[in-house]
Design a protein around this motif. Structure first.
Motif, PDB file in Angstrom:
ATOM      1  N   UNK A   7     -19.939   3.046  12.359  1.00 32.88           N
ATOM      2  CA  UNK A   7     -18.484   2.887  12.509  1.00 32.88           C
ATOM      3  C   UNK A   7     -17.681   4.187  12.435  1.00 32.88           C
ATOM      4  N   UNK A   8     -17.904   5.082  11.437  1.00 30.65           N
ATOM      5  CA  UNK A   8     -17.104   6.316  11.405  1.00 30.65           C
ATOM      6  C   UNK A   8     -17.256   7.150  12.681  1.00 30.65           C
ATOM      7  N   UNK A   9     -18.476   7.155  13.246  1.00 33.21           N
ATOM      8  CA  UNK A   9     -18.697   7.901  14.493  1.00 33.21           C
ATOM      9  C   UNK A   9     -18.024   7.205  15.670  1.00 33.21           C
ATOM     10  N   UNK A  10     -18.046   5.882  15.673  1.00 35.22           N
ATOM     11  CA  UNK A  10     -17.381   5.130  16.737  1.00 35.22           C
ATOM     12  C   UNK A  10     -15.900   5.473  16.774  1.00 35.22           C
ATOM     13  N   UNK A  11     -15.299   5.594  15.594  1.00 34.56           N
ATOM     14  CA  UNK A  11     -13.865   5.905  15.520  1.00 34.56           C
ATOM     15  C   UNK A  11     -13.574   7.306  16.049  1.00 34.56           C
ATOM     16  N   UNK A  12     -14.460   8.258  15.761  1.00 32.49           N
ATOM     17  CA  UNK A  12     -14.265   9.623  16.271  1.00 32.49           C
ATOM     18  C   UNK A  12     -14.439   9.651  17.789  1.00 32.49           C
ATOM     19  N   UNK A  13     -15.456   8.956  18.290  1.00 34.66           N
ATOM     20  CA  UNK A  13     -15.662   8.883  19.740  1.00 34.66           C
ATOM     21  C   UNK A  13     -14.453   8.265  20.430  1.00 34.66           C
ATOM     22  N   UNK A  50     -29.007   9.184  23.189  1.00 37.44           N
ATOM     23  CA  UNK A  50     -28.521  10.541  22.962  1.00 37.44           C
ATOM     24  C   UNK A  50     -28.398  11.324  24.274  1.00 37.44           C
ATOM     25  N   UNK A  51     -29.226  11.031  25.224  1.00 32.42           N
ATOM     26  CA  UNK A  51     -29.148  11.757  26.500  1.00 32.42           C
ATOM     27  C   UNK A  51     -27.812  11.488  27.194  1.00 32.42           C
ATOM     28  N   UNK A  52     -27.224  10.320  26.913  1.00 32.05           N
ATOM     29  CA  UNK A  52     -25.922   9.976  27.477  1.00 32.05           C
ATOM     30  C   UNK A  52     -24.774  10.443  26.588  1.00 32.05           C
ATOM     31  N   UNK A  53     -24.893  10.191  25.292  1.00 35.82           N
ATOM     32  CA  UNK A  53     -23.787  10.503  24.388  1.00 35.82           C
ATOM     33  C   UNK A  53     -23.557  12.004  24.258  1.00 35.82           C
ATOM     34  N   UNK A  54     -24.637  12.767  24.075  1.00 37.36           N
ATOM     35  CA  UNK A  54     -24.477  14.193  23.814  1.00 37.36           C
ATOM     36  C   UNK A  54     -23.818  14.933  24.968  1.00 37.36           C
ATOM     37  N   UNK A  55     -24.200  14.568  26.190  1.00 32.61           N
ATOM     38  CA  UNK A  55     -23.596  15.256  27.335  1.00 32.61           C
ATOM     39  C   UNK A  55     -22.116  14.918  27.443  1.00 32.61           C
ATOM     40  N   UNK A  56     -21.748  13.698  27.129  1.00 33.91           N
ATOM     41  CA  UNK A  56     -20.337  13.310  27.239  1.00 33.91           C
ATOM     42  C   UNK A  56     -19.486  13.984  26.153  1.00 33.91           C
ATOM     43  N   UNK A  88     -16.640  16.743  26.918  1.00 35.46           N
ATOM     44  CA  UNK A  88     -15.302  16.506  26.364  1.00 35.46           C
ATOM     45  C   UNK A  88     -14.799  17.757  25.662  1.00 35.46           C
ATOM     46  N   UNK A  89     -15.687  18.402  24.895  1.00 35.40           N
ATOM     47  CA  UNK A  89     -15.311  19.641  24.208  1.00 35.40           C
ATOM     48  C   UNK A  89     -14.901  20.708  25.219  1.00 35.40           C
ATOM     49  N   UNK A  90     -15.631  20.760  26.335  1.00 34.58           N
ATOM     50  CA  UNK A  90     -15.310  21.740  27.377  1.00 34.58           C
ATOM     51  C   UNK A  90     -13.953  21.431  28.006  1.00 34.58           C
ATOM     52  N   UNK A  91     -13.680  20.152  28.247  1.00 33.00           N
ATOM     53  CA  UNK A  91     -12.382  19.779  28.812  1.00 33.00           C
ATOM     54  C   UNK A  91     -11.239  20.111  27.852  1.00 33.00           C
ATOM     55  N   UNK A  92     -11.538  20.076  26.563  1.00 34.54           N
ATOM     56  CA  UNK A  92     -10.511  20.377  25.560  1.00 34.54           C
ATOM     57  C   UNK A  92     -10.240  21.870  25.438  1.00 34.54           C
ATOM     58  N   UNK A  93     -11.100  22.685  26.054  1.00 36.36           N
ATOM     59  CA  UNK A  93     -10.856  24.126  26.053  1.00 36.36           C
ATOM     60  C   UNK A  93     -11.982  24.974  25.519  1.00 36.36           C
ATOM     61  N   UNK A  94     -13.033  24.348  24.945  1.00 38.75           N
ATOM     62  CA  UNK A  94     -14.177  25.128  24.471  1.00 38.75           C
ATOM     63  C   UNK A  94     -14.969  25.641  25.673  1.00 38.75           C
ATOM     64  N   UNK A 115     -14.204   9.547  24.348  1.00 37.65           N
ATOM     65  CA  UNK A 115     -15.582   9.449  24.835  1.00 37.65           C
ATOM     66  C   UNK A 115     -16.088   8.012  24.791  1.00 37.65           C
ATOM     67  N   UNK A 116     -15.650   7.250  23.796  1.00 38.51           N
ATOM     68  CA  UNK A 116     -16.137   5.877  23.658  1.00 38.51           C
ATOM     69  C   UNK A 116     -15.868   5.070  24.923  1.00 38.51           C
ATOM     70  N   UNK A 117     -14.667   5.201  25.474  1.00 36.32           N
ATOM     71  CA  UNK A 117     -14.323   4.441  26.675  1.00 36.32           C
ATOM     72  C   UNK A 117     -15.199   4.862  27.854  1.00 36.32           C
ATOM     73  N   UNK A 118     -15.517   6.148  27.935  1.00 30.27           N
ATOM     74  CA  UNK A 118     -16.419   6.629  28.986  1.00 30.27           C
ATOM     75  C   UNK A 118     -17.777   5.942  28.877  1.00 30.27           C
ATOM     76  N   UNK A 119     -18.292   5.858  27.654  1.00 27.70           N
ATOM     77  CA  UNK A 119     -19.597   5.235  27.427  1.00 27.70           C
ATOM     78  C   UNK A 119     -19.562   3.756  27.811  1.00 27.70           C
ATOM     79  N   UNK A 120     -18.478   3.084  27.443  1.00 25.67           N
ATOM     80  CA  UNK A 120     -18.340   1.667  27.764  1.00 25.67           C
ATOM     81  C   UNK A 120     -18.220   1.470  29.279  1.00 25.67           C
ATOM     82  N   UNK A 121     -17.385   2.287  29.916  1.00 29.02           N
ATOM     83  CA  UNK A 121     -17.156   2.155  31.360  1.00 29.02           C
ATOM     84  C   UNK A 121     -18.434   2.394  32.163  1.00 29.02           C
ATOM     85  N   UNK A 122     -19.324   3.227  31.629  1.00 28.91           N
ATOM     86  CA  UNK A 122     -20.560   3.550  32.330  1.00 28.91           C
ATOM     87  C   UNK A 122     -21.755   2.743  31.817  1.00 28.91           C
TER      88      UNK A 122
END
Length: 504
Positions: free
Chosen positions: A117-123, A172-178, A182-188, A128-135
């Motif tokens: 749950x704590x990770x779900x809230x951060x996603x 993890x192959x799906x979550x980690x890349x997303x 996301x970090x890259x889109x945020x400016x990293x 990112x969570x919506x991306x995972x659900x949509x895909x």
């Protein structure tokens, strides 16, 4: 000592004690004042020491304007959940961040894939969570439970009681890349294929120089080690002093080839306690079958087994465990077993912070010592590291004293639970009846008790929740009831290995 000297010594001690007692009686006021003054002095010294230890400098020698061109506020080594979450929140806060990973995304990681749950809230907060659900890359657990060491089982629906799923399964192959994207889109600035070989700190300039295997160089104000449980970087720098002691397996099972009708179940065979096996359902009816071996006792063994037994336990359970073999079935298409190290409860780390340095996620040993789950703690720790970096960026002070804010944050968020988790793992290993009693209580009370178990095991509630009266008292009664059932009335142990299949 002679027989005559012993009574003489005893007499001297008695005389001294009498003299002290007489003095106290005659000078009560002076003694009371002295005692009070001493107490005040000790309390003052403690308060002063605590204030000094917790003091955070309000200014430092490195304001944002002093960062040399081409350098970064933070260099993060490892773009897994902890590193990428940290990079996202740092970049969102205005920091200049380099996020390095030796692999090229998408890349796989071996674990149970359970996102609590704590990770779900951060996603969700990251988008990112919506991306995972949509895909169709996330499956939320509705029907879940566990099988106790004597074969008492309960599968229920904690989501109805909690109002939300306690966890979901994401590869993890799906979550980690997303998360990394996301970090890259945020400016990293995400640098893939960047295998770090060395990191050196110029104390005079307050700058880290990070070098790759190809000779590429990245420089920054703060270094974050987020390179996993084996953390070559933290080991190289002297902060990690021993190899990880826990281990887990993973094997995906093709959808439509198994007999599983639940979303997630943990199996606690007595021969691998405090470790356990688990099956989690992914989208498209695919399963993740995994086995966790958790260190306890002297820390060198995982109950009565050790890491060399993992392949045997993993394989035997597929064919001979009465519950796992039934769920998997005889026709399951199972991939080859993979394995990964687990560093639990901060094992082997001398510290998680230093001057211009933070160690996060699995590299810091931030994996729950009872459950072996580390995705949610990695994300929470990554966010705590980001908040610390942004605070230091404002003050311009990146000293050890300022970096210590990170430790306070992760302890407050989840680290306070590690000690009790370790003790509970030892109790489960020594007294399997504790899990039997919990399963029996679930059978009696249904999802009410199941939801309490789910809250604790997914970090929605601390382990001390077990001690609260509305949980602890019923559980204590259940333990007594189960002890009588097993030791007086001869309740049958249903968790026994099946005969080995006959080879044709």
């Amino acid at each position: 000592m002679s027989s005559t000297s012993a009574p003489a010594a005893s007499s001297s001690v008695q005389a001294a004690a009498t003299a002290v007692q007489d003095y106290v009686v005659k000078h009560k006021k002076e003694v009371a004042i002295a005692a009070g003054a001493t107490s005040v002095a000790l309390l003052g010294a403690y308060a002063w020491r605590r204030a000094v230890r917790n003091h955070v400098p309000k200014s430092g020698p490195y304001p944002v304007s002093t960062l040399p061109a081409g350098m970064y506020d933070a260099v993060i080594v490892g773009a897994g959940p902890s590193g990428s979450v940290a990079a996202h929140y740092m970049a969102k806060g205005g920091a200049k961040v380099a996020l390095l990973d030796k692999e090229t995304f998408p890349r796989d990681k071996y674990c149970g894939d359970a996102v609590c749950t704590p990770a779900i809230r951060i996603l969700k907060d990251m988008g990112v969570l919506q991306e995972l659900i949509d895909n169709n890359e996330a499956h939320f657990a509705d029907a879940g439970g566990f099988v106790s060491p004597s074969g008492i089982s309960y599968i229920g629906n904690s989501k109805v009681k909690l109002g939300e799923a306690a966890c979901c399964a994401v590869k993890r192959i799906n979550m980690d890349v997303r998360i990394a994207r996301c970090a890259a889109r945020s400016g990293a600035e995400l640098k893939e294929g960047f295998e770090v070989t060395t990191a050196t700190f110029d104390r005079a300039a307050g700058i880290w120089t990070v070098t790759s295997a190809t000779g590429a160089v990245v420089k920054g104000r703060v270094l974050l080690c987020a390179d996993g449980a084996t953390s070559k970087l933290a080991t190289q720098l002297g902060y990690c002093t021993e190899a990880a002691r826990g281990i887990c397996s993973r094997a995906f099972i093709e959808g439509g080839t198994h007999n599983t009708d639940f979303d997630g179940v943990c199996f606690y065979p007595k021969w691998s306690l405090p470790g356990y096996a688990a099956i989690f359902r992914h989208p498209n009816d695919e399963l993740n079958y995994c086995y966790y071996l958790i260190p306890t006792g002297d820390g060198k063994h995982c109950g009565v087994v050790d890491e060399t037994d993992l392949a045997r336990l993993h394989t035997e359970a597929i064919h001979r465990d009465p519950f796992i073999s039934k769920a998997i079935g005889p026709n399951a298409k199972i991939e080859r077993m993979r394995a990964a190290s687990l560093r639990l409860g901060g094992q082997g780390l001398t510290t998680t912070y230093d001057d211009h340095l933070l160690i996060i996620g699995d590299a810091a040993g931030h994996i729950d010592p009872l459950t072996g789950e580390g995705i949610h703690t990695a994300m929470m720790g990554g966010k705590a590291a980001a908040e610390t970096l942004l605070d230091m960026r404002i003050t311009g002070d990146f000293s050890k004293q300022s970096c210590r804010q990170y430790e306070r944050r992760w302890i407050r968020a989840y680290g306070h639970d590690f000690f009790l988790s370790q003790k509970m793992a030892e109790l489960v290993y020594r007294y399997p009846i504790l899990l039997d009693a919990m399963a029996s209580e679930m059978q009696r009370k249904g999802d009410v008790m199941m939801s309490k178990w789910a809250e604790i095991m997914t970090n929605m509630q601390p382990k001390t929740y077990f001690l609260q009266p509305h949980v602890g008292i019923p559980l204590g009664i259940a333990i007594c009831r189960e002890w009588l059932a097993q030791n007086v009335f001869g309740k049958k142990d249903r968790y026994q290995m099946l005969d080995a299949p006959v080879k044709k």
